[in-house]
Each structure stands twice: as structure tokens, then as C-alpha cells.
Design an enzyme around this catalytic site. Structure first.
Site, PDB file in Angstrom:
ATOM      1  N   GLY A  10       0.858  -1.203   0.000  1.00 30.19           N
ATOM      2  CA  GLY A  10       0.000   0.000   0.000  1.00 30.19           C
ATOM      3  C   GLY A  10       0.879   1.231   0.000  1.00 30.19           C
ATOM      4  O   GLY A  10       0.554   2.251   0.607  1.00 30.19           O
ATOM      5  N   SER A  12       1.573   3.530  -2.033  1.00 27.63           N
ATOM      6  CA  SER A  12       1.192   4.833  -2.588  1.00 27.63           C
ATOM      7  C   SER A  12      -0.130   5.293  -1.980  1.00 27.63           C
ATOM      8  O   SER A  12      -0.763   6.228  -2.467  1.00 27.63           O
ATOM      9  CB  SER A  12       1.097   4.766  -4.114  1.00 27.63           C
ATOM     10  OG  SER A  12       0.050   3.887  -4.464  1.00 27.63           O
ATOM     11  N   GLY A  13      -0.553   4.626  -0.925  1.00 27.27           N
ATOM     12  CA  GLY A  13      -1.849   4.956  -0.316  1.00 27.27           C
ATOM     13  C   GLY A  13      -1.767   6.167   0.606  1.00 27.27           C
ATOM     14  O   GLY A  13      -0.693   6.749   0.835  1.00 27.27           O
ATOM     15  N   ASP A  14      -2.942   6.499   1.143  1.00 28.06           N
ATOM     16  CA  ASP A  14      -3.064   7.689   1.969  1.00 28.06           C
ATOM     17  C   ASP A  14      -2.274   7.578   3.288  1.00 28.06           C
ATOM     18  O   ASP A  14      -1.574   8.508   3.680  1.00 28.06           O
ATOM     19  CB  ASP A  14      -4.574   7.858   2.256  1.00 28.06           C
ATOM     20  CG  ASP A  14      -4.871   9.234   2.759  1.00 28.06           C
ATOM     21  OD1 ASP A  14      -4.376  10.188   2.138  1.00 28.06           O
ATOM     22  OD2 ASP A  14      -5.567   9.342   3.787  1.00 28.06           O
ATOM     23  N   LYS A  17       1.362   7.885   2.647  1.00 23.46           N
ATOM     24  CA  LYS A  17       1.765   9.255   2.332  1.00 23.46           C
ATOM     25  C   LYS A  17       1.752  10.157   3.570  1.00 23.46           C
ATOM     26  O   LYS A  17       2.666  10.933   3.797  1.00 23.46           O
ATOM     27  CB  LYS A  17       0.819   9.817   1.258  1.00 23.46           C
ATOM     28  CG  LYS A  17       1.181  11.224   0.862  1.00 23.46           C
ATOM     29  CD  LYS A  17       0.488  11.674  -0.389  1.00 23.46           C
ATOM     30  CE  LYS A  17       1.054  13.033  -0.775  1.00 23.46           C
ATOM     31  NZ  LYS A  17       0.553  13.562  -1.996  1.00 23.46           N
ATOM     32  N   ASP A 179      -1.504  -0.263  17.356  1.00 21.68           N
ATOM     33  CA  ASP A 179      -2.584   0.576  17.882  1.00 21.68           C
ATOM     34  C   ASP A 179      -1.903   1.924  18.072  1.00 21.68           C
ATOM     35  O   ASP A 179      -1.090   2.090  18.986  1.00 21.68           O
ATOM     36  CB  ASP A 179      -3.101   0.040  19.222  1.00 21.68           C
ATOM     37  CG  ASP A 179      -4.261   0.880  19.726  1.00 21.68           C
ATOM     38  OD1 ASP A 179      -4.139   2.124  19.719  1.00 21.68           O
ATOM     39  OD2 ASP A 179      -5.291   0.309  20.108  1.00 21.68           O
ATOM     40  N   HIS A 180      -2.208   2.877  17.197  1.00 15.08           N
ATOM     41  CA  HIS A 180      -1.369   4.085  17.187  1.00 15.08           C
ATOM     42  C   HIS A 180      -1.493   4.886  18.489  1.00 15.08           C
ATOM     43  O   HIS A 180      -0.630   5.700  18.794  1.00 15.08           O
ATOM     44  CB  HIS A 180      -1.637   4.945  15.947  1.00 15.08           C
ATOM     45  CG  HIS A 180      -2.878   5.774  16.015  1.00 15.08           C
ATOM     46  ND1 HIS A 180      -4.113   5.279  15.739  1.00 15.08           N
ATOM     47  CD2 HIS A 180      -3.065   7.080  16.330  1.00 15.08           C
ATOM     48  CE1 HIS A 180      -5.022   6.239  15.883  1.00 15.08           C
ATOM     49  NE2 HIS A 180      -4.412   7.345  16.245  1.00 15.08           N
ATOM     50  N   ASP A 237     -14.454   0.685  16.259  1.00 15.55           N
ATOM     51  CA  ASP A 237     -13.433   1.582  15.717  1.00 15.55           C
ATOM     52  C   ASP A 237     -12.558   2.179  16.821  1.00 15.55           C
ATOM     53  O   ASP A 237     -11.349   2.342  16.640  1.00 15.55           O
ATOM     54  CB  ASP A 237     -14.126   2.714  14.934  1.00 15.55           C
ATOM     55  CG  ASP A 237     -13.131   3.639  14.253  1.00 15.55           C
ATOM     56  OD1 ASP A 237     -12.188   3.126  13.628  1.00 15.55           O
ATOM     57  OD2 ASP A 237     -13.282   4.873  14.358  1.00 15.55           O
ATOM     58  N   HIS A 242      -8.364   1.530  21.022  1.00 14.40           N
ATOM     59  CA  HIS A 242      -7.728   2.687  21.669  1.00 14.40           C
ATOM     60  C   HIS A 242      -8.227   2.923  23.098  1.00 14.40           C
ATOM     61  O   HIS A 242      -7.433   3.138  24.011  1.00 14.40           O
ATOM     62  CB  HIS A 242      -7.978   3.968  20.868  1.00 14.40           C
ATOM     63  CG  HIS A 242      -7.633   3.840  19.413  1.00 14.40           C
ATOM     64  ND1 HIS A 242      -6.549   3.132  18.971  1.00 14.40           N
ATOM     65  CD2 HIS A 242      -8.231   4.341  18.300  1.00 14.40           C
ATOM     66  CE1 HIS A 242      -6.502   3.206  17.644  1.00 14.40           C
ATOM     67  NE2 HIS A 242      -7.511   3.925  17.223  1.00 14.40           N
TER      68      HIS A 242
HETATM   69  C1  BG6 Z   1      -8.476   5.641  14.228  1.00 15.75           C
HETATM   70  C2  BG6 Z   1      -9.942   5.516  13.927  1.00 15.75           C
HETATM   71  O1  BG6 Z   1      -7.968   4.426  14.685  1.00 15.75           O
HETATM   72  O2  BG6 Z   1      -8.296   6.639  15.217  1.00 15.75           O
HETATM   73  C3  BG6 Z   1     -10.491   6.829  13.440  1.00 15.75           C
HETATM   74  O3  BG6 Z   1     -10.132   4.513  12.930  1.00 15.75           O
HETATM   75  C4  BG6 Z   1     -10.192   7.927  14.425  1.00 15.75           C
HETATM   76  O4  BG6 Z   1     -11.882   6.745  13.204  1.00 15.75           O
HETATM   77  C5  BG6 Z   1      -8.722   7.932  14.814  1.00 15.75           C
HETATM   78  O5  BG6 Z   1     -10.525   9.150  13.814  1.00 15.75           O
HETATM   79  C6  BG6 Z   1      -8.469   8.882  15.959  1.00 15.75           C
HETATM   80  O6  BG6 Z   1      -7.099   8.986  16.171  1.00 15.75           O
HETATM   81  P1  BG6 Z   1      -6.464  10.294  16.804  1.00 15.75           P
HETATM   82  O7  BG6 Z   1      -5.017   9.977  16.958  1.00 15.75           O
HETATM   83  O8  BG6 Z   1      -6.728  11.410  15.852  1.00 15.75           O
HETATM   84  O9  BG6 Z   1      -7.172  10.511  18.119  1.00 15.75           O
END
Ligand code: BG6
Length: 484
Positions: A10, A12-14, A17, A179-180, A237, A242
Site C-alpha cells: 500500500g 502509494s496509499g493515503d 503518504k 494501535d497508534h 473503531d 484505543h
Molecule cells: C483511528 C480511527 O484508529 O483513530 C479513526 O479509525 C479515528 O476513526 C482515529 O478518527 C483517531 O485517532 P487520533 O489519533 O486522531 O485521536
């Protein structure tokens, strides 16, 4: 850190990028990439290496910490980038991938250490992992790792099936599930605050804490991800991953050592202690909502049902508030209130620890009450902590006023989540990635809730730009609390 090749599916995906490429570049600027590295971008687009390098340059210029003084370094970074036009569903392309990797490794004197980042549609995760193995791309003389984005499954059954397929190609220690939120500065700092300061730990329990509030509110609506979001909703989501991660970081016991498995073991124990919801608990403890039209920053926005790609009859929730209990010795009786939603009045992520009040005998504020002590961990947009205390009011004897002690991180040039997490994966540290048993237990807890939603749990509407449905306020007020 070992020399290695970063293979970006992926490419070249968003996400590539906006997040992944800038993160790699920022690491390079900070001398955090190994001396020997290459990036191989893969996507279905037919592009030359040069045109992909131009794409990389545009991503760096737009989204990284690049400045015009860095042009020399930027050129060097781009020299490490390669491209292969690749269809993830086409078995023959894995043969070309293997050949390309071997050529890049040989020409650059790199060992066969390979990291595969799947920035792809989730329904391709297992297929790609299996093909990588079947076509011997993972058969290297060095190590191989797999980084996967969320969502990891849709419920426990699909997540287990996905995991089973992935684990036939990669061992658990080779899989890095992103999990960012775990890459955010203040989320990582929770552990340090709690376990490196003697003043918090003695108070961090049901004797002194009245309740914990975890909020992640967003301004944006569903945006272009309607297909995914319609099936996910706020529960899958945001809560399954998160919000539960934030809760685990607050509630976990101190690990025996500061090593990956010890930390993750403690987090898993929190999930095991989460009180399971029966359908009547869901009715009592969970409020779900969906945004209606409203005004955001003086612009009117449409409601969820009028968003592009959304079924006008949709019952997908864009907001959740929940009252959750961690049934263990430390937290017995302390409610954890979770709240997350889209199209709310602000973009903010924070954790508020509300302490119990002292007997109101000696000091009062103007309303004859004692203000509550609050510890707030600000995750976004500010990164820091604040502690609300009571102090003497210089103008009125015996009356107290709030004093806030604030600490805010200097946010300029602080690494972003993706930067921290990619760096960790490259150096084989999976502490801030989710282990399979975490994912599984999270789904196990979520599944009965989604079942209740499917069975017709009430869905309240809220005006876009508001703080959510009034029922979410009532949820917390029944306990005599209020959202901070
Ligand atoms: C993502 C969700 O994991 O986290 C999105 O899929 C959400 O829907 C985003 O907008 C929120 O992340 P952050 O770092 O902007 O709080």
C-alpha cells in the site's frame, strides 16, 4: 538496530503518504535508521522507481519535519527507496517481490532482514501473510517481521480465524499489531508517571480514587471511510482498541520488570478483570449515539444519515459512553467512564483521575463545597498533566480556591506515534504493540455489547458540534459525578 529492508504494502496509499513515509524520513533525519536500509514501496499503480521517489518527496515535503536545509539528507534518503508494481492477490507477483528483495539486498550489501508493513485493506491481511510464506518471501537468511494495521478482525471469531492464518506464516513474536494510541507520548508516559513517582502509587486505588474518565472526542465525521465505518461504528473503531488500551495503561499493576512481556502480561490481566456485560448491563451502563446535523465552527454539517455512502436507515453508532468496572483488588467499586465520538465540540483525548473528597469539615469554596482533586493526563492536543488542588483564597479567610499545577510537553518536533512505533518494530521492541491475547480478550468483552446493539439497544441522536447525547450526562450523573 540491524540493517534491514522495509517493505511497504500500500506504498502509494493515503496512510503511507501521510504517516508511514514521513515517519521513516523523520527517523532518518534523527539518525535513527540503521546505516544499511532500503525501502521497497509496493502498490498496484504502474510507476517507475523515479516517479515513486517523486511521490516520496511530495509526502516528505507535505507531512514530515523536512526543511529546505535538509535537502542533502533528503536526496540521500530517497536514494534508498525502490518501487515494485504489485498486486497483493496475484501469486506471481510474490515471485517478483522475492527477486526484487534479493537484488536490493545484494546490491546494497544488506542482510536478509525484512519488515513487511501491511498498509492494506484488512481483508487482505491473511492472504498476504500466507502468500509471503508460500512463495518463500519469508524464507530469508535473516529475520522477518510483519506490521499490521487495525482492524484486527470484526469480532472474536473473525479475529481468531485471522490470527490462525497469520500465525501459520509468522510467529507471534514476529507480528506487530499497531494501535497508534500506544505510540502517543503521554500514553507511554502513563507508565512512567505511575511507576517512577512515589506520590501517585499509594493513592492509585479504590481507597482514594472516586472514578476515572477517559475521553477521546473528535471534530471530524465519518469522512470517506463510510464502507468500513458502517460496519465498525464507534464501538469497534475506537473502544475495542484505543479506549481499552488507555484503560489498561491506567489500571495495570506495576510490571515485575520493564520488559515487553512483563508489561503486556499486566495489561492482559486488566482485560481479564473487566466486568463482562450482560444485556441488561449494556442497557444500564452504555449509551450510544449518532450525530445529527449541526454547526461546527459556524459551518453547518450534515447528520450521519446524510453522509455520502451511508445507509439512510443506518443504526451505526458514532458515539459511545460507557461505565465500566475493573473487578480486582485495586479497583473494586471504582467506575471507569469511557466516552468517544465523532462530530463533537472539540478534538481532545484526555484521562481524568478524580480523587475522593476529604470530609467537608474545615474548608469550603464559595459554594460551601470542597473542590475535587483531579489529575488530568492530556494526550491531545496538549501533551502534559495537570493537577487540580485546593489552595487558600488570598481575599477570603477560610475559603479555598482551585490551584492548578500544570506540566506541558514541549511539542515542537516531538516524534509522532507512527515514528515511535515504526522505530520500535525496526529494533524488535513490541512493548507498545498489541499481543494476540489482548486482542482476543478485548473482542471477547466487546462481542456481547455488539450483540446488544444488534438486538436494538437504544440509539440516541446528538447535534453535531455538541458534547454528545444528554443520556451520556445522565449516565455519569446517576453516580453523582459529572464529565470533566
Ligand atoms: C483511528 C480511527 O484508529 O483513530 C479513526 O479509525 C479515528 O476513526 C482515529 O478518527 C483517531 O485517532 P487520533 O489519533 O486522531 O485521536
Amino acid at each position: 538496530m540491524d540493517d534491514q529492508v522495509f517493505v511497504l504494502f500500500g506504498g502509494s496509499g493515503d496512510l503511507a503518504k501521510r504517516k508511514i513515509i514521513p515517519a521513516l524520513y523523520n527517523l532518518f533525519l534523527n539518525d535513527k535508521l540503521p546505516h544499511g536500509f532500503a525501502i521497497l514501496g509496493l502498490s498496484r499503480k504502474s510507476m517507475t522507481r523515479e516517479s515513486y521517489q517523486e511521490f516520496i518527496l511530495s509526502s516528505i515535503k507535505e507531512y514530515s519535519r523536512h526543511s529546505s536545509d535538509d535537502m542533502g539528507k533528503t536526496t540521500t534518503f530517497i536514494d534508498h527507496v525502490y518501487y515494485l508494481s504489485f498486486d497483493a492477490c496475484e501469486p506471481n507477483d510474490y515471485q517478483s517481490l522475492k527477486t526484487s528483495l534479493e537484488t536490493i539486498e545484494e546490491n546494497n550489501y544488506l542482510p536478509q532482514n525484512r519488515i513487511f508493513y501491511l498498509s492494506l485493506a484488512p481483508d487482505l491481511f491473511d492472504q498476504v501473510a500466507l502468500y509471503l510464506k508460500e512463495y518463500s518471501v519469508t524464507q530469508s537468511s535473516g529475520w522477518c517481521r510483519l506490521i499490521i494495521e487495525k482492524p484486527f478482525g470484526h469480532d472474536m471469531a473473525s479475529a481468531s480465524a485471522l490470527n490462525e492464518r497469520i500465525s501459520s506464516a509468522f510467529q507471534e513474536h514476529e507480528v506487530f499489531r499497531i494501535d497508534h494510541y500506544l505510540g502517543k507520548e503521554m500514553v507511554q508516559n502513563i507508565e512512567v508517571l505511575r511507576f517512577a513517582n512515589s506520590i501517585f502509587e499509594p493513592l492509585w486505588n479504590n481507597r482514594y480514587i472516586s472514578n476515572v474518565q477517559i475521553t477521546s472526542s473528535e471534530l471530524v465525521g465519518v469522512e470517506k471511510r463510510f464502507d468500513y465505518y458502517e460496519r465498525a461504528g464507534a464501538l469497534r473503531d475506537m473502544v475495542q482498541n484505543h479506549m481499552l488500551q488507555l484503560l489498561m495503561m491506567v489500571a495495570m499493576e506495576p510490571p515485575s520488570r520493564l520488559n515487553t512481556e512483563a508489561v503486556r502480561d499486566e495489561k492482559v490481566k486488566v482485560l481479564r478483570s473487566l466486568r463482562k456485560f450482560t444485556s441488561s448491563d449494556v442497557t444500564k451502563h452504555i449509551v450510544r449515539g449518532q450525530y445529527a446535523s449541526g454547526n461546527m465552527d459556524k459551518h453547518s454539517v450534515v447528520g450521519y444519515l446524510d453522509e455520502m455512502g451511508i445507509d439512510p436507515q443506518s443504526t451505526t453508532e458514532t458515539f459511545i459512553a460507557a461505565k465500566v468496572f475493573v473487578d480486582n483488588f485495586r479497583w473494586a467499586g471504582v467506575p471507569f467512564f469511557i466516552r468517544t465520538g465523532k462530530r463533537l465540540d472539540k478534538k481532545e483525548t484526555k484521562i481524568v483521575i478524580e480523587f475522593k473528597n476529604l470530609p467537608e469539615r474545615l474548608y469550603f469554596n464559595q459554594n460551601g463545597k470542597l473542590l475535587t482533586n483531579l489529575l488530568t493526563i492530556h494526550v491531545h492536543p496538549t501533551e502534559g498533566i495537570s493537577l487540580q488542588l485546593n489552595g487558600k483564597n488570598p481575599e477570603q479567610d477560610g475559603v479555598v480556591s482551585p490551584i492548578s499545577i500544570d506540566f506541558s510537553q514541549e511539542t515542537k518536533d516531538l516524534p509522532e506515534s507512527y515514528e515511535r512505533l515504526i522505530f520500535d518494530a525496526m529494533r524488535n521492541d513490541s512493548t507498545f504493540f498489541t499481543r494476540w491475547d489482548e486482542v482476543k480478550l478485548a473482542w471477547k468483552w466487546i462481542d456481547p455489547i455488539s450483540q446488544s446493539f444488534a438486538d436494538g439497544h437504544p440509539l440516541y441522536t446528538y447535534e453535531a458540534g455538541s458534547s454528545g447525547p444528554k443520556e451520556a450526562d445522565e449516565l455519569i450523573q446517576t453516580d453523582g459525578h459529572t464529565w470533566w
